[in-house]
Scaffold this motif. Structure first.
Motif, PDB file in Angstrom:
ATOM      1  N   ARG A  50     -57.036 -15.898 -27.396  1.00 24.73           N
ATOM      2  CA  ARG A  50     -56.004 -16.753 -28.253  1.00 24.73           C
ATOM      3  C   ARG A  50     -55.749 -15.990 -30.208  1.00 24.73           C
ATOM      4  N   ASN A  53     -54.090 -12.698 -30.661  1.00 23.89           N
ATOM      5  CA  ASN A  53     -52.888 -12.993 -31.363  1.00 23.89           C
ATOM      6  C   ASN A  53     -52.010 -14.420 -31.987  1.00 23.89           C
ATOM      7  N   LEU A  55     -52.416 -17.406 -31.635  1.00 21.94           N
ATOM      8  CA  LEU A  55     -52.622 -18.484 -31.158  1.00 21.94           C
ATOM      9  C   LEU A  55     -53.541 -19.659 -31.849  1.00 21.94           C
ATOM     10  N   ASP A  78     -45.667 -14.764 -37.420  1.00 23.94           N
ATOM     11  CA  ASP A  78     -44.212 -14.734 -36.279  1.00 23.94           C
ATOM     12  C   ASP A  78     -43.657 -13.248 -36.025  1.00 23.94           C
ATOM     13  N   ARG A  81     -46.708 -11.020 -34.726  1.00 26.71           N
ATOM     14  CA  ARG A  81     -47.424 -12.175 -32.972  1.00 26.71           C
ATOM     15  C   ARG A  81     -45.914 -11.383 -31.936  1.00 26.71           C
ATOM     16  N   ARG A  82     -45.042 -10.971 -32.446  1.00 32.41           N
ATOM     17  CA  ARG A  82     -44.329 -10.523 -31.190  1.00 32.41           C
ATOM     18  C   ARG A  82     -44.248  -8.533 -30.844  1.00 32.41           C
ATOM     19  N   MET A  86     -48.668 -12.100 -24.050  1.00 31.32           N
ATOM     20  CA  MET A  86     -49.619 -12.619 -24.352  1.00 31.32           C
ATOM     21  C   MET A  86     -49.222 -13.056 -22.540  1.00 31.32           C
ATOM     22  N   PHE A  88     -50.442 -15.838 -19.573  1.00 33.52           N
ATOM     23  CA  PHE A  88     -51.621 -16.481 -19.934  1.00 33.52           C
ATOM     24  C   PHE A  88     -51.449 -17.259 -17.492  1.00 33.52           C
ATOM     25  N   ILE A 105     -35.133 -14.517 -23.412  1.00 30.90           N
ATOM     26  CA  ILE A 105     -34.682 -15.723 -24.327  1.00 30.90           C
ATOM     27  C   ILE A 105     -35.150 -15.058 -25.497  1.00 30.90           C
ATOM     28  N   LYS A 109     -33.619 -14.873 -29.238  1.00 32.56           N
ATOM     29  CA  LYS A 109     -34.273 -15.453 -30.255  1.00 32.56           C
ATOM     30  C   LYS A 109     -34.916 -14.329 -31.483  1.00 32.56           C
ATOM     31  N   VAL A 110     -35.607 -13.598 -31.441  1.00 35.00           N
ATOM     32  CA  VAL A 110     -36.679 -13.210 -32.309  1.00 35.00           C
ATOM     33  C   VAL A 110     -35.579 -11.548 -32.397  1.00 35.00           C
ATOM     34  N   ARG A 154     -41.539 -11.340 -19.653  1.00 30.21           N
ATOM     35  CA  ARG A 154     -40.900 -12.283 -19.994  1.00 30.21           C
ATOM     36  C   ARG A 154     -41.404 -11.153 -20.996  1.00 30.21           C
ATOM     37  N   SER A 155     -42.577 -11.959 -21.375  1.00 27.72           N
ATOM     38  CA  SER A 155     -43.909 -10.831 -22.144  1.00 27.72           C
ATOM     39  C   SER A 155     -43.353  -9.537 -22.677  1.00 27.72           C
ATOM     40  N   MET A 158     -40.718  -8.016 -24.746  1.00 35.60           N
ATOM     41  CA  MET A 158     -39.937  -7.866 -26.639  1.00 35.60           C
ATOM     42  C   MET A 158     -41.039  -6.504 -26.612  1.00 35.60           C
TER      43      MET A 158
END
Lengths: 250, 281
Positions: A50, A53, A55, A78, A81-82, A86, A88, A105, A109-110, A154-155, A158
């Motif tokens: 954690r 990156n 967090l 930000d 981090r992209r 990560m 979980f 997403i 968004k990013v 999802r990860s 990016m």
């Protein structure tokens, strides 16, 4: 010529209140290298990931991504981090979005990718991970193994340069662990740089280039998996591996 | 041969018997209760007078259309307040949840706002703002009690509703934020795309509850002048020297609030079913 260092941790310390969780961690991850972190619960594995990156803010030390200190105070985390993915233990999918939207997403968004294009790429990614039949499902309708694979997709959407995997099979039923580990094998085959905290010792032995044993917030011992698992030099490491063996986990 | 069909298990027979007995007891007690009311109330010593002054059917029929017209104003106040309350309370809730030190003044303001407007009775807020603000502003255009009554209502309700939203936002687990932030989303994007959609969904049932009480509390605005249904009923009551118009107003309110309450209940049960909790009888 040696491979360039992708991620370097230098003298990382971190305390929660009076409890020192990380007590001076130094670790270099080369591009394409897979490093597993093993150790008892509370040894600092999760916190280390954690912190890597951002967090969790670190108390002291440097986190170098391609030689650039991303933990520099005052830096906006930000955009950095992209570049670090990560995964979980508890998947953490967004329950109000369908699978394809969960994956789309981030880029939308990013990175400002259009909705249609992000969904199209998400779809391709999900097909690659064998989830084409669940594209329009919602997280709560899926098995843990499927959810974790969606989380990986999802990860990956990016296009991260490094991935941090935090005990990603610990919340899974035993028969579902395999499908998630298969994905990790594929990632390694694709040359992904990974830092992987796990209790799956057999898998750690199979996939790691290097294994680090964490004890009370420090890397007590590290080395190639064969050496560390068969001939640990530290008494603590031996003790830990013995306990894991007794529990039938090797 | 009569008796339970062979396809039924012993458990099913027992369950069916139990359901039957439940239905019987329910029906009997309902009939008994209704009979008691119908038989006993008219025997009350002053029932005739009460019936005269509260349930005058002719007067009710006569005053009802007029009351209904006045009710249109309640509907308008309600329709104006609703979106304003939604937006204001959401903003206050977000402000209270903000973590950036730069936003401290905003956070403090939000706390003071909720403390003050939750602590003062709605009626008092309506009086104070409805009479106070027009006194401050000399312009006649801005002295309309309707505007300030609505503003007072919006402030009071926003204070309550913001707490509902805040609870909803806090109920979204920290790990959801962690997942969003690890994708590189900013805290604002995380709030908008991940936290708020989940928070709002969770608080819809309690929000429906406030919506029902707002429908009734709109009538409080009449205390500073506007002639809405309660004021109209009051006028008619004094004219006719009979309380029946009040009953008419109550009927009109019930016509709106009962369906809303049912919808709220329905949403609650659906939510409970979705999250998997079973009701224990």
């Amino acid at each position: 010529m040696s491979t360039p260092i992708k991620l370097a941790l230098r003298g990382i310390t971190k305390s929660f209140g009076d409890t020192a969780v990380l007590r001076g961690i130094d670790l270099e991850v080369a591009t394409g290298e897979v490093i597993t972190l093993i150790g008892a619960s509370g040894s600092g594995k999760s916190t280390l990931l954690r912190c890597s990156n951002l967090l969790e803010p670190i108390d002291d030390g440097e986190i170098l991504l391609d030689g650039f200190d991303i933990a520099e105070p005052g830096l906006d985390p930000d955009p950095l981090r992209r570049r670090i993915g990560m995964i979980f233990q508890s998947f953490n999918l967004f329950p109000h979005m369908s699978v394809v939207d969960n994956v789309a997403i981030g880029p939308r968004k990013v990175l400002g990718v259009s909705k249609d294009q992000a969904r199209e790429s998400a779809r391709e990614l999900l097909v690659r991970l064998g989830l084409e039949s669940r594209i329009d499902a919602y997280p709560d309708q899926m098995s843990g193994g499927q959810q974790q694979r969606v989380a990986i997709a999802r990860s990956l959407a990016m296009k991260p340069e490094v991935m941090l995997l935090d005990e990603i099979t610990s919340a899974l039923d035993p028969e579902l662990v395999g499908e998630v580990l298969d994905v990790v094998r594929d990632l390694k085959a694709d040359g992904m740089t990974m830092l992987f905290a796990t209790h799956e010792m057999n898998f750690a032995r199979e996939i790691s280039d290097r294994v680090c044993f964490l004890h009370q917030g420090q890397i007590l011992e590290q080395g190639p998996p064969e050496a560390l698992f068969s001939q640990p030099s530290e008494a603590r490491t031996q003790e830990f591996l013995q306990r894991v063996t007794d529990a039938g986990r090797i | 041969m009569a008796g339970p069909e062979p396809s039924l298990t012993r458990r099913e027979v027992y369950e069916r018997e139990r359901r039957r007995r439940g239905a019987f007891i329910g029906a009997t007690s309902t009939i008994a209760a209704i009979t008691a009311v119908v038989v006993l109330v008219p025997r009350a010593p002053r029932w005739e007078q009460v019936k005269q002054s509260f349930f005058d059917v002719d007067l009710l029929r006569e005053s009802f259309p007029d009351l209904l017209r006045a009710f249109w104003l309640d509907v308008q106040i309600f329709a104006w307040s609703l979106p304003l309350i939604f937006v204001l309370s959401l903003l206050v809730a977000i402000a209270r949840n903000s973590r950036s030190p730069a936003l401290f003044p905003l956070r403090a303001l939000a706390v003071v706002f909720t403390d003050v407007f939750r602590g003062v009775p709605v009626i008092l807020t309506i009086y104070l703002i409805g009479f106070g603000i027009p006194g401050l502003i000399p312009s006649r255009a801005w002295s309309n009690p309707l505007i300030w009554g609505t503003v007072a209502l919006v402030l009071s309700y926003s204070a309550y509703t913001s707490e509902v939203f805040r609870a909803g936002i806090e109920s979204v687990h920290e790990s959801q934020r962690a997942a969003a932030r690890s994708l590189g989303m900013s805290s604002r994007q995380t709030m908008r795309s991940v936290v708020l959609p989940q928070a709002i969904r969770r608080v819809i049932p309690p929000l429906m509850n406030s919506l029902v009480s707002l429908q009734k509390d709109v009538a409080l605005v009449s205390l500073i002048g506007p002639v809405e249904v309660l004021r109209r009923a009051q006028n008619q009551t004094s004219l006719a020297a009979n309380f029946t118009p009040y009953v008419g107003a109550a009927i009109i309110f019930l016509g709106l609030t009962i369906p809303c309450t049912r919808i709220a209940d329905h949403l609650l049960t659906r939510e409970r079913r979705r999250t998997g909790a079973t009701a224990i009888s």
